[in-house]
Structures are given as structure tokens and as C-alpha cells.
Design a protein around this motif. Structure first.
Motif, mmCIF file in Angstrom:
data_model
loop_
_atom_site.group_PDB
_atom_site.id
_atom_site.type_symbol
_atom_site.label_atom_id
_atom_site.label_comp_id
_atom_site.label_asym_id
_atom_site.label_seq_id
_atom_site.Cartn_x
_atom_site.Cartn_y
_atom_site.Cartn_z
ATOM 1 N N TYR A 22 -48.129 7.703 20.898
ATOM 2 C CA TYR A 22 -47.178 7.330 19.848
ATOM 3 C C TYR A 22 -47.795 6.189 19.046
ATOM 4 N N ALA A 23 -47.668 6.234 17.740
ATOM 5 C CA ALA A 23 -48.239 5.204 16.876
ATOM 6 C C ALA A 23 -47.217 4.790 15.831
ATOM 7 N N LEU A 24 -47.270 3.528 15.446
ATOM 8 C CA LEU A 24 -46.398 3.023 14.394
ATOM 9 C C LEU A 24 -47.156 1.992 13.574
ATOM 10 N N ARG A 25 -46.720 1.842 12.321
ATOM 11 C CA ARG A 25 -47.268 0.834 11.425
ATOM 12 C C ARG A 25 -46.128 0.260 10.604
ATOM 13 N N THR A 122 -37.587 -8.617 22.561
ATOM 14 C CA THR A 122 -36.332 -8.372 21.857
ATOM 15 C C THR A 122 -35.110 -8.677 22.707
ATOM 16 N N TYR A 123 -35.319 -9.227 23.907
ATOM 17 C CA TYR A 123 -34.206 -9.613 24.783
ATOM 18 C C TYR A 123 -33.922 -11.108 24.700
ATOM 19 N N ARG A 295 -36.811 -1.944 17.737
ATOM 20 C CA ARG A 295 -35.709 -1.284 18.446
ATOM 21 C C ARG A 295 -35.616 0.202 18.078
ATOM 22 N N VAL A 296 -35.816 0.507 16.796
ATOM 23 C CA VAL A 296 -35.756 1.911 16.369
ATOM 24 C C VAL A 296 -36.836 2.727 17.060
ATOM 25 N N ILE A 299 -35.970 3.377 20.664
ATOM 26 C CA ILE A 299 -35.011 4.474 20.827
ATOM 27 C C ILE A 299 -35.724 5.828 20.734
ATOM 28 N N ARG A 300 -36.657 5.954 19.808
ATOM 29 C CA ARG A 300 -37.399 7.215 19.679
ATOM 30 C C ARG A 300 -38.183 7.523 20.953
ATOM 31 N N LEU A 301 -38.815 6.512 21.524
ATOM 32 C CA LEU A 301 -39.571 6.729 22.760
ATOM 33 C C LEU A 301 -38.633 7.091 23.915
#
Length: 321
Positions: A22-25, A122-123, A295-296, A299-301
């Protein structure tokens, strides 16, 4: 060093290879500044960038530098007033979230002593990693009056220094000043009697053309960040002090694998009112957007079936409001 701040519009990338790929930018901007002299903004712009001691370390010291010094003292390190450069997100419109804040710490003569990596999850929790300058081997190559410092793992040969391409700074009328600035570049610190380094004293944080440092650090993971990874393994971090470019890498290593890598890439911009306004318009509520994006993607993961790891107790972030 001087307290003149800089802005880095940047791209943050995460690549996860296990247990699923999984990758994000996402794009944002960060501040490079002196925690002794945080930026002084014009009154109308102050909601766009605040630096509060409550947002760092234990949150109970009068300044960010005081919190850093107390943390270092607890590990037997005294900078003796030496310069520190901080890379962080500022508090924007009352909200702050700093996944990673870095402090490059030097002795009074300008020699690097350590790096402190302050991690927030994020906690509402935070943890600091102390990374010592001798955690990685270094190779020094003399080039006339210039010294290039390249770090490498002791078991590997030194690499050739990478060529850098200086970027053209954005021209804006008046740079933002720190509280005790005597001019656009602010005052300089007195040089140490042991090592006279006026060039270092006269350049803003991260802009030291006579020396480039590329250091790799390794530290055991001690803090719960992603809910999909337990607190085990180690981090390998490449954390050169930013100059015209910001180029950071943090890699998680577990059982001979590298399941997660994060990078931050950006280009330096002079911290002026115009630069800040443009960054704020391109990335409104920037720290809230970073927190929401994490957070988004979490949720996807989770919807992909990744198991959530139990979270151990840790100190709360007092001011994540």
C-alpha cells in the motif's frame, strides 16, 4: 547559525510492503527554524503558524528549547548553549499535529552532537528518540576549502557524495523575523574560542554551504505509531540537515525485512509573508489535513483485512487540541 526561518513545501510518501502492499502520498509544508528564536509573524498571519512549548516533549517547559535541553540532560548531554535547528509543522488555526519533529543539535563550535526525533501518533501520544552522531560511520572528503561528510553503515564502503542542485529561492519583499532580529537575517551567535566558524554563524539553519552531512541512524522501535505494526524491530533513518532541499528517509526493519518506508522531499523557500500565505492557501488547515489523511488511510487498510495490533500505554500529548 541564525534564527532566520525557512519554509519547505514538501511531499510525504509512505510505502508499505507487508503484510499487504500500500502506498500513499500527500503534500504539505514544514518549517525549519531555531527553537530559541521562533518566527515572529505579522499579527494577521499569527493564526497560520504558532510554535508552542506545550506541543513538544513533556509540554511543561516555558520554551521548546528548554524542553529539549531537559530531555538531553536526562541522557547526560549538555549542548552548552550550542545551536539547534528544528524541523516541524507549526500550529495552524489552533490545531497541531507533528508526526515527526527533528532537532539537529550542535555544540557551541557548530560540531554536530546528536539528533532528536520526536514522534507523535494519532492517539495523542509522543516519544523521543535520541540519535547520537557516532551511531553511523562517516567519510570526510577534502575538496579545497570545502569538506563533504557522507555517512555510511560501518560494514559498508563509503558512497560517493551526491551532487546537489541548488534551487532558486522564491523572491519576496521582506523575510519574517525572529523576536530579536537586528535585520532580515537576524543576529549571529558568537563563535566559540575553540573553533572559529563565522561561515556557519552567518548562514540560516540548514544553509551551510561549506559542509554537507548525510548521516544514517539506527534505533530500536519503542513507540506505537501504526495500528498495524507491533512495537518491535528497528528504524533506520537518513536525516541530513536540510539545505536547499529537504530529503529524509525513515525505514522500519523487522526480522530481516523492510515492510515500511517513509520519505519527505521538499525545496526550501524563504519564510516571508507571501510564501506563508501561498502555502496556507494551497494547503488549508495543513496539520488537520495530515492527521485526517492518516486516519482515512488507516480505515482503508483495516477494510483490506489488516489485523490491528494492541496498543501499549504511553504518555498522552497534553496539548493536542
Amino acid at each position: 547559525m541564525t534564527g532566520t526561518p525557512a519554509l519547505y513545501p514538501c511531499t510525504v510518501s509512505h510505502v508499505r510492503t507487508a503484510p499487504t502492499r500500500y502506498a500513499l502520498r500527500h503534500r504539505t509544508y514544514m518549517w525549519l527554524t531555531d527553537p530559541d528564536h521562533p518566527p515572529r509573524l505579522p499579527l494577521p498571519l499569527r493564526p497560520l503558524a504558532g510554535f508552542d512549548a506545550r506541543d513538544h516533549f513533556d509540554g511543561d517547559q516555558p520554551t521548546i528549547r528548554a524542553g529539549l535541553d531537559r530531555f538531553l540532560a536526562g541522557h547526560g548531554i549538555d549542548l552548552r548553549g550550542g545551536p539547534v535547528t528544528m524541523l516541524a509543522h507549526a500550529r495552524v488555526l489552533g490545531h497541531v499535529f507533528n508526526p515527526l519533529t527533528l532537532y539537529w543539535c550542535h555544540d557551541p563550535g557548530g560540531a554536530p552532537r546528536c539528533v532528536v526525533a520526536e514522534v507523535h501518533n494519532t492517539y495523542g501520544e509522543r516519544h523521543c528518540y535520541l540519535l547520537l552522531a557516532d551511531d553511523a560511520g562517516t567519510t570526510r572528503e577534502q575538496r579545497g576549502d570545502h569538506v563533504t561528510v557522507e555517512a555510511h553503515e560501518p560494514s559498508r564502503p563509503a558512497r560517493s557524495p551526491e551532487a546537489t542542485r541548488p534551487s532558486e529561492p522564491l523572491r519576496t519583499p521582506e523575510p519574517l523575523r525572529t523576536p530579536d532580529s537586528a535585520g532580515p537575517a537576524g543576529p549571529t551567535r558568537p563563535a566559540s574560542r575553540r573553533a572559529q566558524v563565522p561561515e556557519r554563524q552567518q548562514n540560516p539553519p540548514g544553509r551551510e554551504p561549506h559542509r554537507a552531512e548525510k548521516r544514517f541512524y539506527r534505533t530500536e522501535k519503542q513507540f506505537y505509531v501504526s495500528p498495524f505494526f507491533p512495537v518491535d524491530g528497528a528504524y533506520r533513518m537518513r536525516l541530513p540537515l536540510p539545505d536547499d532541499r529537504l530529503d529524509l528517509t525513515v525505514r522500519l526493519e523487522r526480522a530481516g525485512t523492510r515492510p515500511f518506508t517513509a520519505t519527505v522531499r521538499g525545496t526550501r523557500r524563504e519564510a516571508t509573508a507571501g510564501t506563508l500565505l501561498r502555502a496556507a492557501l494551497r494547503h488549508p488547515w495543513s496539520t488537520l489535513a495530515v492527521s485526517a489523511a492518516i486516519r482515512v488511510h488507516g480505515i482503508r487498510l483495516y477494510l483490506r483485512g489488516l489485523p490491528v495490533q494492541p496498543r501499549p500505554r504511553n504518555r498522552s500529548q497534553e496539548s493536542d487540541t
